[in-house]
Design a protein around this motif. Structure first.
Motif, PDB file in Angstrom:
ATOM      1  N   GLU A   1      43.797  63.315  40.255  1.00 15.72           N
ATOM      2  CA  GLU A   1      43.341  63.989  39.029  1.00 15.72           C
ATOM      3  C   GLU A   1      42.321  63.133  38.289  1.00 15.72           C
ATOM      4  O   GLU A   1      42.561  62.639  37.188  1.00 15.72           O
ATOM      5  CB  GLU A   1      44.545  64.297  38.134  1.00 15.72           C
ATOM      6  N   ARG A   2      41.167  62.971  38.895  1.00 23.97           N
ATOM      7  CA  ARG A   2      40.082  62.205  38.269  1.00 23.97           C
ATOM      8  C   ARG A   2      39.091  63.205  37.686  1.00 23.97           C
ATOM      9  O   ARG A   2      38.185  63.683  38.369  1.00 23.97           O
ATOM     10  CB  ARG A   2      39.414  61.296  39.288  1.00 23.97           C
ATOM     11  N   ARG A   3      39.255  63.529  36.428  1.00 22.91           N
ATOM     12  CA  ARG A   3      38.518  64.643  35.830  1.00 22.91           C
ATOM     13  C   ARG A   3      37.069  64.315  35.527  1.00 22.91           C
ATOM     14  O   ARG A   3      36.311  65.200  35.101  1.00 22.91           O
ATOM     15  CB  ARG A   3      39.253  65.129  34.578  1.00 22.91           C
ATOM     16  N   ASP A   4      36.670  63.067  35.710  1.00 21.68           N
ATOM     17  CA  ASP A   4      35.254  62.721  35.587  1.00 21.68           C
ATOM     18  C   ASP A   4      34.593  62.607  36.951  1.00 21.68           C
ATOM     19  O   ASP A   4      33.428  62.222  37.050  1.00 21.68           O
ATOM     20  CB  ASP A   4      35.086  61.406  34.816  1.00 21.68           C
ATOM     21  N   ASP A   5      35.332  62.937  37.996  1.00 17.99           N
ATOM     22  CA  ASP A   5      34.823  62.852  39.364  1.00 17.99           C
ATOM     23  C   ASP A   5      34.065  64.135  39.700  1.00 17.99           C
ATOM     24  O   ASP A   5      34.593  65.236  39.513  1.00 17.99           O
ATOM     25  CB  ASP A   5      36.012  62.663  40.320  1.00 17.99           C
ATOM     26  N   PRO A   6      32.834  64.043  40.174  1.00 20.49           N
ATOM     27  CA  PRO A   6      32.060  65.266  40.432  1.00 20.49           C
ATOM     28  C   PRO A   6      32.697  66.177  41.474  1.00 20.49           C
ATOM     29  O   PRO A   6      32.537  67.395  41.407  1.00 20.49           O
ATOM     30  CB  PRO A   6      30.693  64.747  40.903  1.00 20.49           C
ATOM     31  N   ASP A   7      33.429  65.614  42.423  1.00 17.21           N
ATOM     32  CA  ASP A   7      34.072  66.465  43.418  1.00 17.21           C
ATOM     33  C   ASP A   7      35.213  67.260  42.767  1.00 17.21           C
ATOM     34  O   ASP A   7      35.397  68.450  43.039  1.00 17.21           O
ATOM     35  CB  ASP A   7      34.603  65.615  44.580  1.00 17.21           C
ATOM     36  N   TRP A   8      35.981  66.611  41.899  1.00  9.70           N
ATOM     37  CA  TRP A   8      37.037  67.311  41.167  1.00  9.70           C
ATOM     38  C   TRP A   8      36.433  68.410  40.293  1.00  9.70           C
ATOM     39  O   TRP A   8      36.937  69.536  40.232  1.00  9.70           O
ATOM     40  CB  TRP A   8      37.807  66.305  40.315  1.00  9.70           C
ATOM     41  N   LEU A   9      35.342  68.092  39.616  1.00 12.37           N
ATOM     42  CA  LEU A   9      34.697  69.071  38.741  1.00 12.37           C
ATOM     43  C   LEU A   9      34.166  70.259  39.538  1.00 12.37           C
ATOM     44  O   LEU A   9      34.268  71.409  39.092  1.00 12.37           O
ATOM     45  CB  LEU A   9      33.546  68.402  37.984  1.00 12.37           C
ATOM     46  N   ARG A  10      33.620  69.976  40.701  1.00 10.33           N
ATOM     47  CA  ARG A  10      33.084  71.075  41.539  1.00 10.33           C
ATOM     48  C   ARG A  10      34.183  72.066  41.891  1.00 10.33           C
ATOM     49  O   ARG A  10      33.985  73.280  41.836  1.00 10.33           O
ATOM     50  CB  ARG A  10      32.457  70.495  42.808  1.00 10.33           C
ATOM     51  N   PHE A  11      35.332  71.561  42.253  1.00 10.03           N
ATOM     52  CA  PHE A  11      36.439  72.437  42.640  1.00 10.03           C
ATOM     53  C   PHE A  11      37.078  73.117  41.429  1.00 10.03           C
ATOM     54  O   PHE A  11      37.303  74.325  41.437  1.00 10.03           O
ATOM     55  CB  PHE A  11      37.506  71.630  43.392  1.00 10.03           C
ATOM     56  N   HIS A  12      37.365  72.340  40.368  1.00 17.04           N
ATOM     57  CA  HIS A  12      38.199  72.841  39.281  1.00 17.04           C
ATOM     58  C   HIS A  12      37.405  73.487  38.146  1.00 17.04           C
ATOM     59  O   HIS A  12      37.894  74.448  37.534  1.00 17.04           O
ATOM     60  CB  HIS A  12      39.055  71.701  38.730  1.00 17.04           C
TER      61      HIS A  12
END
Length: 399
Positions: free
Chosen positions: A128-139
């Motif tokens: 749950e790294r909410r500043d990670d661009p991959d996380w942001l792309r998905f979520h």
């Protein structure tokens, strides 16, 4: 093909078959590395540099792949590097090895990539790294990989009139190419009717339009041209150019988040798309053009994306991919076969290995060793890959 001072030789190519084996990725890389060394007639103790392509889903050994494979082969004092560039990781590892050879720091380099993948489609890594661009792309955007592929497909349909039949024809072609590839995971012909009947994953793409996630490994032995000649190989397959470019994306006009990939709202579109700029840079370095190609290995995450690549590498003008496909030019026996290996349609994604595997295929094709899928008279090939968040690669291989 005339030699230049940036040519390096491909003396060895080796792979571990793609599949879902469920074993440690190191095992696949070790099999591939030993096969490449045997193909080259080189002892691993003579390798001066080992370039590993990283897998970030396989723990610490995956993050330090160069050291992992060096240890698995037996510590020899070789220099090492480990590279991660998403789906272009293998190409970055090749680029590192090539630079060492051209700098005169070693005569022999080994490049290895291997992966063990989870079931289903890839998910973001890192928790749950909410500043990670991959996380942001998905979520935040909801752009899972199949949705990303489907958006490209919808774009082709809207701009160029691509049809579901065109997408299916790409899969039918690649499945036929992969029939005789002993390293391919899927070795079965597929009909357009079977594709149409497969489940919709992200409209308009069906399950059989999208590549799988796979386990597998690939390796190359690269050397200086002098080393190849001294070992009795007067005319080796050679890497003539390799570009690892980033997008043209001025961020000074508006500071868009790193997960955004379209700057049209902020600045005029560049003359070259990101993918076409990869190929253009490689062509310029090699002194060649698309008219010189005998074949191409392109990154067919989906059937629709293969059509985009036809245009990006200059096989036809924008909007011409469907006609090129329908003409048979990109099938074996055609003017410029695309994915004679079977592509990701037959292999699936083993992320750090796939760009290396493309060069293995081009090497075997240029040697005339691609039994059952040989491109007649092959002299020049290109391999292209795109990794998310600005990782691009294009490699030109000649004989």
């Amino acid at each position: 093909m005339a030699e230049n001072d940036r040519d390096i030789a491909v003396l060895g190519a080796g792979m571990h078959p793609w599949g879902k084996w469920g074993r440690n990725f190191v095992e696949y890389g070790l099999v591939a590395a030993r096969a490449a060394l045997a193909d080259a007639g080189v002892n691993h103790l003579d390798v001066g540099y080992i370039a590993g392509a990283d897998t970030i889903r396989n723990g610490y050994p995956g993050f330090v792949a160069g050291a992992t494979f060096a240890q698995a082969l037996g510590w020899s004092g070789a220099r090492i590097s480990s590279s991660y560039a998403a789906c272009a990781s293998g190409a970055q590892a090749i680029a590192n090895a090539r630079a060492q050879i051209l700098a005169g720091l070693t005569d022999v380099a080994l490049v290895v990539g291997a992966d063990t993948t989870p079931k289903g489609f890839f998910q973001p890594v890192g928790g749950e790294r909410r500043d990670d661009p991959d996380w942001l792309r998905f979520h935040l955007l909801g752009a899972t990989n199949p949705i990303y592929f489907a958006l490209y497909a919808r774009r082709r349909m809207a701009l160029h009139g691509a049809t579901l039949d065109d997408f299916a024809a790409v899969k039918v072609k690649n499945a036929r190419h992969g029939l005789n590839n002993p390293y391919a995971r899927y070795r079965k012909e597929v009909s357009a009717e079977e594709i149409a009947a497969s489940a919709i994953v992200s409209d308009p793409l069906r399950l059989l339009d999208i590549c799988a996630t796979s386990d597998g490994g690939a390796a190359l032995v690269l050397t200086s041209m002098d080393y190849a000649r001294k070992h009795g190989i007067a005319d080796p397959v050679r890497i003539k150019a390799l570009s690892t470019v980033t997008p043209t994306f001025p961020k000074t006009v508006i500071d868009l988040p790193d997960f955004a990939t379209d700057s049209a709202m902020a600045v005029p579109a560049p003359d070259l798309t990101f993918r076409s700029s990869m190929a253009h840079a490689a062509y310029e370095e090699a002194g060649l053009g698309p008219q010189d190609l005998s074949m191409a290995e392109v990154y067919d995450l989906s059937t629709a994306l293969e059509l985009d690549w036809y245009e990006d590498i200059g096989l036809c003008e924008a909007g011409g991919a469907e006609d090129l496909l329908r003409s048979g030019a990109t099938a074996l026996g055609g003017r410029v076969p695309v994915n004679p290996s079977g592509g990701l349609a037959c292999f699936g994604e083993a992320i750090p290995a796939q760009a290396i595997a493309q060069i293995c295929e081009l090497t075997w094709q240029l040697r005339g060793q691609a039994d059952g899928r040989q491109v007649e008279g092959a002299r020049t090939g290109i391999a292209v890959n795109q990794g998310l968040f600005g990782h691009g690669s294009a490699t030109i291989v000649t004989r």
